[in-house]
Design a protein around this motif. Structure first.
Motif, short mmCIF file in Angstrom:
data_model
loop_
_atom_site.label_atom_id
_atom_site.label_comp_id
_atom_site.label_asym_id
_atom_site.label_seq_id
_atom_site.Cartn_x
_atom_site.Cartn_y
_atom_site.Cartn_z
N MET A 228 37.81 35.89 16.15
CA MET A 228 37.14 36.91 16.41
C MET A 228 37.81 37.69 17.69
O MET A 228 38.60 36.87 18.55
CB MET A 228 35.78 36.44 17.04
N SER A 229 38.00 38.95 17.38
CA SER A 229 39.17 39.52 18.53
C SER A 229 38.15 39.98 19.69
O SER A 229 37.16 40.19 19.39
CB SER A 229 39.80 40.84 17.86
N VAL A 230 38.75 40.26 20.84
CA VAL A 230 38.26 40.53 22.07
C VAL A 230 38.42 42.03 21.89
O VAL A 230 39.47 42.50 21.91
CB VAL A 230 38.65 39.71 23.24
N LEU A 231 37.37 42.78 22.14
CA LEU A 231 37.18 44.25 22.48
C LEU A 231 37.80 44.72 23.82
O LEU A 231 37.23 43.94 24.77
CB LEU A 231 35.78 44.85 22.10
N SER A 232 38.46 45.66 24.11
CA SER A 232 38.99 45.84 25.19
C SER A 232 39.06 47.47 25.50
O SER A 232 38.50 48.15 24.59
CB SER A 232 40.49 45.72 25.33
N ALA A 233 38.81 47.85 26.71
CA ALA A 233 38.77 48.98 27.27
C ALA A 233 39.57 49.24 28.30
O ALA A 233 39.85 48.34 29.03
CB ALA A 233 37.09 49.33 27.65
N GLU A 234 39.71 50.33 28.88
CA GLU A 234 40.51 50.75 30.16
C GLU A 234 39.49 51.47 30.93
O GLU A 234 38.72 52.35 30.40
CB GLU A 234 41.92 51.59 29.73
N VAL A 235 39.45 51.13 32.14
CA VAL A 235 38.42 51.65 32.96
C VAL A 235 39.28 52.52 34.01
O VAL A 235 40.54 52.22 34.43
CB VAL A 235 37.58 50.78 34.03
N ARG A 236 38.90 53.90 33.98
CA ARG A 236 39.54 54.76 34.87
C ARG A 236 38.72 55.46 35.97
O ARG A 236 37.55 56.10 35.73
CB ARG A 236 40.18 55.83 34.24
N LEU A 237 38.84 55.21 37.41
CA LEU A 237 38.13 55.49 38.17
C LEU A 237 38.82 56.92 38.71
O LEU A 237 40.10 56.75 39.43
CB LEU A 237 37.95 54.74 39.43
N VAL A 238 38.02 58.09 38.75
CA VAL A 238 38.47 59.27 39.34
C VAL A 238 37.93 59.75 40.67
O VAL A 238 36.87 59.45 40.54
CB VAL A 238 38.51 60.34 38.31
N LYS A 239 38.62 60.28 41.37
CA LYS A 239 38.21 60.74 42.83
C LYS A 239 38.86 61.91 43.10
O LYS A 239 40.08 62.13 43.14
CB LYS A 239 38.29 59.69 43.85
N ALA A 240 38.10 63.25 43.55
CA ALA A 240 38.70 64.47 43.96
C ALA A 240 39.55 64.83 42.92
O ALA A 240 40.68 65.43 42.98
CB ALA A 240 39.08 64.23 45.01
N GLY A 241 39.34 64.64 41.55
CA GLY A 241 40.21 64.98 40.53
C GLY A 241 41.50 64.21 40.18
O GLY A 241 42.08 64.62 39.21
N ALA A 242 41.73 63.21 40.95
CA ALA A 242 42.82 62.40 40.69
C ALA A 242 42.38 60.97 40.12
O ALA A 242 41.52 60.43 40.56
CB ALA A 242 43.60 62.31 41.84
N THR A 243 43.10 60.38 39.41
CA THR A 243 42.87 58.90 39.07
C THR A 243 43.16 58.08 40.36
O THR A 243 44.25 58.04 40.71
CB THR A 243 43.89 58.60 37.74
N LYS A 244 42.21 57.30 40.76
CA LYS A 244 42.41 56.43 41.86
C LYS A 244 42.87 55.08 41.47
O LYS A 244 43.55 54.34 42.09
CB LYS A 244 40.82 56.44 42.59
N ILE A 245 42.30 54.73 40.31
CA ILE A 245 42.70 53.66 39.76
C ILE A 245 42.58 53.12 38.22
O ILE A 245 41.36 53.77 37.81
CB ILE A 245 42.24 52.02 40.67
N ARG A 246 43.19 52.58 37.74
CA ARG A 246 43.27 52.20 36.12
C ARG A 246 43.48 50.77 35.75
O ARG A 246 44.24 50.36 36.34
CB ARG A 246 44.03 53.22 35.54
N TYR A 247 42.49 50.32 35.23
CA TYR A 247 42.90 49.01 34.79
C TYR A 247 42.12 48.63 33.17
O TYR A 247 41.07 49.02 33.05
CB TYR A 247 42.38 47.81 36.00
N PRO A 248 42.93 47.50 32.72
CA PRO A 248 42.14 46.84 31.46
C PRO A 248 41.03 46.24 31.84
O PRO A 248 40.89 45.44 32.55
CB PRO A 248 43.17 46.31 30.98
N ALA A 249 39.85 46.09 30.87
CA ALA A 249 38.82 45.14 30.79
C ALA A 249 38.32 44.75 29.46
O ALA A 249 38.99 45.53 28.42
CB ALA A 249 37.68 46.11 31.46
N GLU A 250 37.57 43.77 29.37
CA GLU A 250 37.01 43.34 28.19
C GLU A 250 35.50 43.97 28.18
O GLU A 250 34.83 43.78 28.79
CB GLU A 250 36.78 41.81 28.33
#
Length: 160
Positions: free
Chosen positions: A1-23
């Motif tokens: 069984m494969s793990v589904l992944s997503a990338e989380v991107r937090l934006v603040k004032a129009g710019a990406t503040k942080i981006r990271y992979p998540a399950e």
């Protein structure tokens, strides 16, 4: 069984503040849940809690609510508490979850005794109330709602 992944991107004032992979743990079309290790470099000591390498965040996002809730645990599984970001409703698709941070935050300790409203000064200085009064009103309402749930002892019910 494969793990589904997503990338989380937090934006603040129009710019990406942080981006990271998540399950991706679940997504019912409205509420989605991901799990990720502490993504920032090093330790972040807030005084009331420390986020550090090894910590695990189970993050709850909603497409119809103006906040996200992150359950924070040590690598050994000990609950530290919940960090809540006041955000515009999440936009998710194509393996990405995007949330826009609106500066307000709430911390709820693991035992529920400490509930702290955070960054209200940053929110006031952001100018959101002038640029988008409706969004500013939604942000304050969301913070009030989360604080009420936390102080009422029904906070964990929110996460299902």
């Amino acid at each position: 069984m494969s793990v589904l992944s997503a990338e989380v991107r937090l934006v603040k004032a129009g710019a990406t503040k942080i981006r990271y992979p998540a399950e991706l743990l679940s997504d019912d079309g409205t509420h989605l849940v991901v799990r990720a290790p502490w993504a920032a470099p090093g330790v972040r000591d807030f005084g009331f809690v420390r986020f550090e390498p090894g910590d695990v965040f189970t993050e709850h996002y909603w497409r119809d609510r103006w906040y996200s809730v992150k359950e924070v645990r040590t690598g050994a599984g000990v609950l530290k508490g919940w960090y809540c970001d006041i955000t515009r409703p999440a936009v998710a698709g194509g393996g990405e979850v995007v949330v826009e941070d609106l500066d307000l935050d709430l911390w709820v300790s693991a035992d529920g005794r400490t509930v702290l409203r955070l960054d209200e000064d940053e929110f006031a200085e952001s100018g959101l109330a002038d640029r988008d009064p409706q969004a500013a009103e939604e942000a304050v309402r969301a913070l009030d709602e989360l604080e009420l749930l936390a102080r009422g002892g029904s906070f964990s019910d929110l996460l299902g």
